[in-house]
Structures are given as structure tokens and as C-alpha cells.
Design a protein around this motif. Structure first.
Motif, mmCIF file in Angstrom:
data_model
loop_
_atom_site.group_PDB
_atom_site.id
_atom_site.type_symbol
_atom_site.label_atom_id
_atom_site.label_comp_id
_atom_site.label_asym_id
_atom_site.label_seq_id
_atom_site.Cartn_x
_atom_site.Cartn_y
_atom_site.Cartn_z
ATOM 1 N N VAL A 192 7.239 12.776 1.822
ATOM 2 C CA VAL A 192 7.358 11.503 2.801
ATOM 3 C C VAL A 192 6.854 10.648 2.071
ATOM 4 O O VAL A 192 8.176 9.025 2.302
ATOM 5 N N GLN A 193 6.823 9.877 0.445
ATOM 6 C CA GLN A 193 6.824 8.787 -0.131
ATOM 7 C C GLN A 193 6.767 9.601 -1.593
ATOM 8 O O GLN A 193 6.715 8.972 -2.505
ATOM 9 N N ASP A 194 8.409 9.706 -1.734
ATOM 10 C CA ASP A 194 8.784 10.797 -2.864
ATOM 11 C C ASP A 194 8.270 9.364 -3.902
ATOM 12 O O ASP A 194 8.714 10.222 -5.145
ATOM 13 N N ASN A 195 8.548 8.074 -3.777
ATOM 14 C CA ASN A 195 8.918 6.784 -4.551
ATOM 15 C C ASN A 195 7.373 7.147 -4.855
ATOM 16 O O ASN A 195 7.722 5.398 -5.923
ATOM 17 N N MET A 196 6.520 6.929 -4.982
ATOM 18 C CA MET A 196 5.910 6.455 -5.193
ATOM 19 C C MET A 196 4.405 6.679 -6.339
ATOM 20 O O MET A 196 4.897 7.676 -7.110
ATOM 21 N N GLN A 197 4.494 5.937 -7.123
ATOM 22 C CA GLN A 197 3.868 5.888 -8.283
ATOM 23 C C GLN A 197 2.634 5.310 -7.729
ATOM 24 O O GLN A 197 1.946 3.643 -7.046
ATOM 25 N N LEU A 198 1.447 5.153 -8.595
ATOM 26 C CA LEU A 198 0.239 5.223 -8.430
ATOM 27 C C LEU A 198 -0.648 4.517 -10.164
ATOM 28 O O LEU A 198 0.102 4.742 -11.271
ATOM 29 N N VAL A 199 -1.465 3.700 -10.154
ATOM 30 C CA VAL A 199 -2.004 3.096 -11.028
ATOM 31 C C VAL A 199 -3.375 2.912 -10.483
ATOM 32 O O VAL A 199 -3.626 2.688 -9.119
ATOM 33 N N MET A 200 -4.457 2.788 -11.648
ATOM 34 C CA MET A 200 -6.329 3.247 -11.242
ATOM 35 C C MET A 200 -6.340 1.857 -12.086
ATOM 36 O O MET A 200 -6.460 1.421 -13.121
ATOM 37 N N ALA A 201 -7.798 1.065 -11.751
ATOM 38 C CA ALA A 201 -8.513 0.600 -11.990
ATOM 39 C C ALA A 201 -9.434 0.403 -11.649
ATOM 40 O O ALA A 201 -10.455 1.365 -10.704
ATOM 41 N N ASN A 254 -15.888 6.301 -9.444
ATOM 42 C CA ASN A 254 -15.404 5.342 -8.385
ATOM 43 C C ASN A 254 -14.715 4.302 -8.693
ATOM 44 O O ASN A 254 -15.229 4.005 -10.163
ATOM 45 N N GLY A 255 -13.480 4.174 -8.173
ATOM 46 C CA GLY A 255 -12.237 2.985 -9.032
ATOM 47 C C GLY A 255 -11.365 2.432 -8.028
ATOM 48 O O GLY A 255 -11.605 3.161 -6.751
ATOM 49 N N VAL A 256 -11.068 2.238 -8.015
ATOM 50 C CA VAL A 256 -9.571 1.871 -6.722
ATOM 51 C C VAL A 256 -8.043 2.531 -7.419
ATOM 52 O O VAL A 256 -8.084 2.017 -8.310
ATOM 53 N N THR A 257 -7.222 3.009 -6.475
ATOM 54 C CA THR A 257 -6.176 3.279 -6.802
ATOM 55 C C THR A 257 -5.044 2.502 -5.937
ATOM 56 O O THR A 257 -5.539 2.054 -4.719
ATOM 57 N N LEU A 258 -4.359 2.165 -6.853
ATOM 58 C CA LEU A 258 -3.417 0.994 -6.375
ATOM 59 C C LEU A 258 -1.604 1.973 -6.604
ATOM 60 O O LEU A 258 -1.397 2.306 -7.464
#
Length: 505
Positions: free
Chosen positions: A304-313, A160-164
């Protein structure tokens, strides 16, 4: 007649536990001695958990049957109703040759395992090349009362962790949070500062679900130093996690998120699929859960959100100190058991043939089938054994439902080509260095076996009520006293005795 029934069952959209009784009549292949023919075709029924909206078609099933020389009939239980359905199946003895038991802390499950309903399998593992590789630590963690009543699902230790939303962080000039205070500020900004730029007040920071374990609560608890279910002192005293300062701090943190509107107000009744859909639709920017969910969230956002970029912590703490970094280990890396009821698996010969089947599921080819599907149809492979899904819709329909049925989820040559998934895998491996184990996981308590689930409900209800503002700290402490007087004190004493015995004291 028997074959016709199996074919018909495979074609059903979903077979619930109520159908499992019918399956038991056709389960297994029987034998009169401990000898078995490894080359004989096995007929196997499997009571299994479904983590997707619908069961798979027969495409991958047919390939698995060919690979393992078997004829498999699944009876699927939706994940959302697994506790009720499994309890019912155990109580009514409506099982199958293989039963997926993911809730090893469930009272009914533990009692059934201890009662001798299922075969003890550890003495047989050495006879199968893949099963023989299961580590002693894994066997110990998956055992109850020192006995292994099934083949353990081997999971990564701490996933587990955080996705932002990285694009939202960038738009608002925010960095990836390193502390819980910084995470709170991100949640505020994602709620109040119009991160999607549409001029509307239509986003929240967190999106969470009705799960205090695999949702946000337990991971956030790690950041506040909460032990993993139980804490044991140097002199062997056991303390449940909900009686620690870390647990109270986590409740206060969640309550602040809720009170300020930095998370979805309906989190206590939100299912995992709805949680993920809300994130994918751009309604929230913080998701706490398995790090590998990030890839799925990004895929769900397409169109739906084609510009979405994700980073994890995975390195957040409440203090900002690296020395305080911690993450809870889900069931000490055990995802449950593939268990074999004696009522269905009648003798040792049949058991050995089914163990051969499970051994075959641990082969590289089987893992590839259950993870990526068929090369050229569902995925393509590069010269570095990295797989890329080429037909997502087909993969979701035909392959994805099998992923939760893999007896082992990592350590294979074939791997994901997706950069986000590769990063998640690295962070999950890194998590193992900071994993907090549950010291009571393999211990036994008779009171817990008989009352554990009922007593846990007292704590779960009180935790939700505290976060929602329905009770204060005094009210929560009243719930703790109720837990103790209703059997909790006995659980503590029994775990302490079991711990001392395990330590040879």
C-alpha cells in the motif's frame, strides 16, 4: 462427551462469554488434597482477551498443549468489548479455570478480587522456578490490599512514544521533533504541505483512537508533566491527574490539533485497528502508542505504502529540557492478572497444577511459540538468536493472537531480528529511566472499588467534550466538581489514608 465438547470448542471461530458457562462444566481436573502430580495431564479452560480480528487456529495451541502437558480450551473475548463481557462474566459467575483480568482499575474486577472469588497465590510462587523469579516490586504493584490474587502479566515499564513517517519528514525538510511545539509543527506540515506529494489535501498529522489512556492523550500528558493517574505530595496529599495543570495543557494541545485539523476528526470513535490501518494506508504520519507498534505499522503498509520509512521518538518534552523528560508507566509495569476462580479451581491440588501450567508458559520455548511460532514454518533463527518472520500471513493467523497471553513479554534469549523492533526495544528500555509510576496503583479505596468506573466516565466524557469544543474550561471544572461531590472526595480521602498506612505513618 467431555473430550468431544473440548474439541468442538477449539474449532469455533470465537467463543464469547455467553459460552463460558458451558466451559465451566468441563474445567479443571480436581483433587481431594493439596498434593498434585506435576506429570499428570491438565485439563484447563481459559477465559482470555483477543486483540486480533479472529482467534488463532490450533497449530500453536497444539504445540503449547504438548509443551505444557495440558488440554486447553479457550473462550475468547474481543478486546473492544472486554469491559462489558468481563463484568457480565463476573456478575453471572460464568468463568473458567483461568481468567485474564487486564482492567485492575475496574470496579467490578477489584470488588471480585477483594471478595475472595479468586485464589490468593503469593504463598505458592516460591515452589515454581519461573514464578519464583517474579520480583517483589512486581508482586507489590499487582497486589490489592496487600494480597496477590493471580499471576501478574509482566510488562515493560513504559512502552509508549511517537512513531513518525521519516520519508515525509525528509521530503519536507523537517527534523525528528524534540518538543511538543516541534511536534505540532510536524503535525501542521503533514496536514498542509502535501507530504506524500500527490497534490491532494488527503493527509493529517496525527491519527488517534478512542482511548485516552493507550492512545495519544496520556503520552502527550507525560510531555506536559501530567502525573500518572495520581500525584502525591511530600505530606501525603493526593491529587488526581485531571486536577493538575499538565492535564489542562494536554487537553488544550489536543484541542488545538483537533480545531486546526491536524488529526483525524473521527478520533473519538476510531478503533485501534482502524487507526493503524489509516496510518498504514498513508492517511497520517504521526502515531502515538507503544513503540513496538512501529514494526507492525510498517508491515501493514506493504503493498500500500511500499516507500514508507519510520522513525521513533521517546524524548519529547514541552520545555526542551532533558530534566523534564518523563513517560507514564502503564499500570506500573503490570498488564493484569491471570486469576483462578474458586468456583472453578475447586481445591489446592488443582490450583497447584494450574500454577505449574502458568510456570511452563514462562519457559523460553513457550515464549518463542507464542511470539514467533514454529521455527522453519513461521520464522527463521540466526546464530545470534534473532528471529525473522518468514510467512507473515501465516504468522498473523496462527501466532499473533497468542502474543497478549504471554505472562511475560521481555527478558528472553530469543529476540526480533527486525531493526525497527530492535530499536523500539532499546527505546522502551531507555524509557524505564524516566518512567512515572502511579503512587495509588496498589492502594485501596472502597469508594473507588464501588464507584470508580462510573466516576471516571464523568472525567472521560468531559475531556472529550473539551477537546471537541462542546464545553469550555468552566464546563470542565463543573465536571470536576460533580466528580468530587459524587464520591471523588471520598476516594481522595481514602487513598490518602491508605498511603499513610502503607508508609507506616
Amino acid at each position: 462427551m467431555k473430550k468431544e465438547r473440548q474439541i468442538a470448542m477449539k474449532r469455533l471461530a470465537a467463543v464469547m462469554v455467553s459460552s463460558a458457562i458451558a466451559l465451566t462444566a468441563c474445567g479443571g481436573q480436581g483433587a481431594s488434597s493439596g498434593e498434585y502430580d506435576a506429570n499428570s495431564k491438565a485439563t484447563i479452560t481459559w477465559l482470555n482477551i483477543l486483540h486480533t480480528a479472529s482467534p488463532p487456529t490450533d497449530t500453536i495451541l497444539n504445540k503449547l498443549e504438548e509443551k505444557t502437558n495440558s488440554d486447553i480450551t479457550f473462550s475468547w473475548i474481543p478486546d473492544a468489548s472486554k469491559e462489558e463481557r468481563i463484568n457480565t462474566a463476573l456478575a453471572s459467575d460464568s468463568l473458567a479455570d483461568i481468567v485474564t483480568l487486564t482492567m485492575l482499575d475496574n470496579s467490578s474486577v477489584r470488588n471480585s478480587l477483594k471478595s475472595g472469588l479468586f485464589w490468593e497465590v503469593e504463598p505458592y510462587l516460591k515452589d515454581y522456578p519461573n514464578l519464583a523469579k517474579i520480583s517483589p516490586d512486581t508482586i507489590k504493584s499487582a497486589s490489592i490490599g496487600g494480597k496477590l490474587y493471580g499471576i501478574p502479566f509482566q510488562k515493560d515499564l513504559a512502552r509508549n512514544g511517537v512513531t513518525l513517517r521519516k520519508d515525509w519528514l525528509d521530503k519536507l525538510g523537517l527534523e525528528v521533533p524534540k518538543t511538543t511545539d516541534e511536534l505540532m509543527e510536524v503535525a501542521r506540515a503533514f496536514t498542509e504541505d502535501d507530504p506524500d506529494g500527490n497534490g491532494q489535501d488527503d493527509t493529517t498529522g496525527f491519527v488517534d483512537r478512542n482511548d485516552l489512556v493507550y492512545g495519544a492523550f496520556k503520552t502527550l500528558g507525560s510531555y506536559f508533566g501530567t502525573p500518572n493517574n495520581w500525584q502525591v505530595s511530600a505530606d501525603g496529599k493526593m491529587t488526581p491527574e485531571f486536577m493538575t495543570d499538565g492535564y489542562l495543557k494536554t487537553m488544550n494541545y489536543m484541542k488545538q490539533l483537533y480545531d486546526k485539523g491536524y488529526m483525524n476528526k473521527d478520533f473519538a470513535v476510531t478503533a485501534k485497528t482502524d487507526q493503524q490501518q489509516k496510518f498504514a494506508q498513508g492517511k497520517a504520519g504521526i502515531y502515538v502508542g507503544a513503540l513496538f507498534d512501529s514494526k507492525n505499522l510498517l508491515n501493514m503498509s506493504k503493498g500500500v505504502q511500499d516507500n514508507m520509512q519510520l522513525v521513533m521518538a521517546n524524548d519529547i518534552t514541552s520545555t526542551g529540557k532533558e530534566s523534564d523528560r518523563a513517560i507514564w508507566a502503564a499500570n506500573n509495569g503490570i498488564g493484569g492478572l491471570l486469576a483462578f476462580p474458586r468456583t472453578e479451581v475447586k481445591d489446592e491440588a488443582q490450583l497447584k497444577r494450574i500454577l505449574q501450567f502458568v510456570n511452563d508458559l514462562l519457559d523460553e520455548d513457550s515464549y518463542a511459540l507464542m511470539t514467533y511460532g514454529i521455527e522453519g514454518t513461521h520464522y527463521k533463527l540466526d546464530d545470534k538468536d534473532a528471529a525473522t518472520i518468514i510467512n507473515t500471513d501465516l504468522w498473523q493467523q496462527e501466532v499473533q493472537p497468542f502474543a497478549a497471553s504471554r505472562p511475560k513479554e521481555s527478558g528472553f534469549k530469543i529476540h526480533d531480528a527486525d531493526p525497527l523492533k530492535q530499536q523500539a526495544d532499546k527505546m522502551i528500555a531507555d524509557n524505564a529511566n524516566y518512567a512515572v509510576l502511579n503512587p495509588a496503583y496498589s492502594l485501596d479505596s472502597e469508594t473507588y472499588n464501588t464507584q470508580g468506573s462510573e466516576l471516571q466516565k464523568i472525567i472521560t466524557d468531559a475531556t472529550y467534550k473539551y477537546i471537541l469544543g462542546e464545553i469550555d474550561e468552566a464546563g470542565f471544572k463543573e465536571a470536576l466538581e460533580t466528580w468530587k461531590s459524587s464520591g471523588g472526595n471520598s476516594i481522595i480521602a481514602e487513598y490518602e489514608a491508605a498511603y499513610k498506612q502503607a508508609q507506616g505513618q
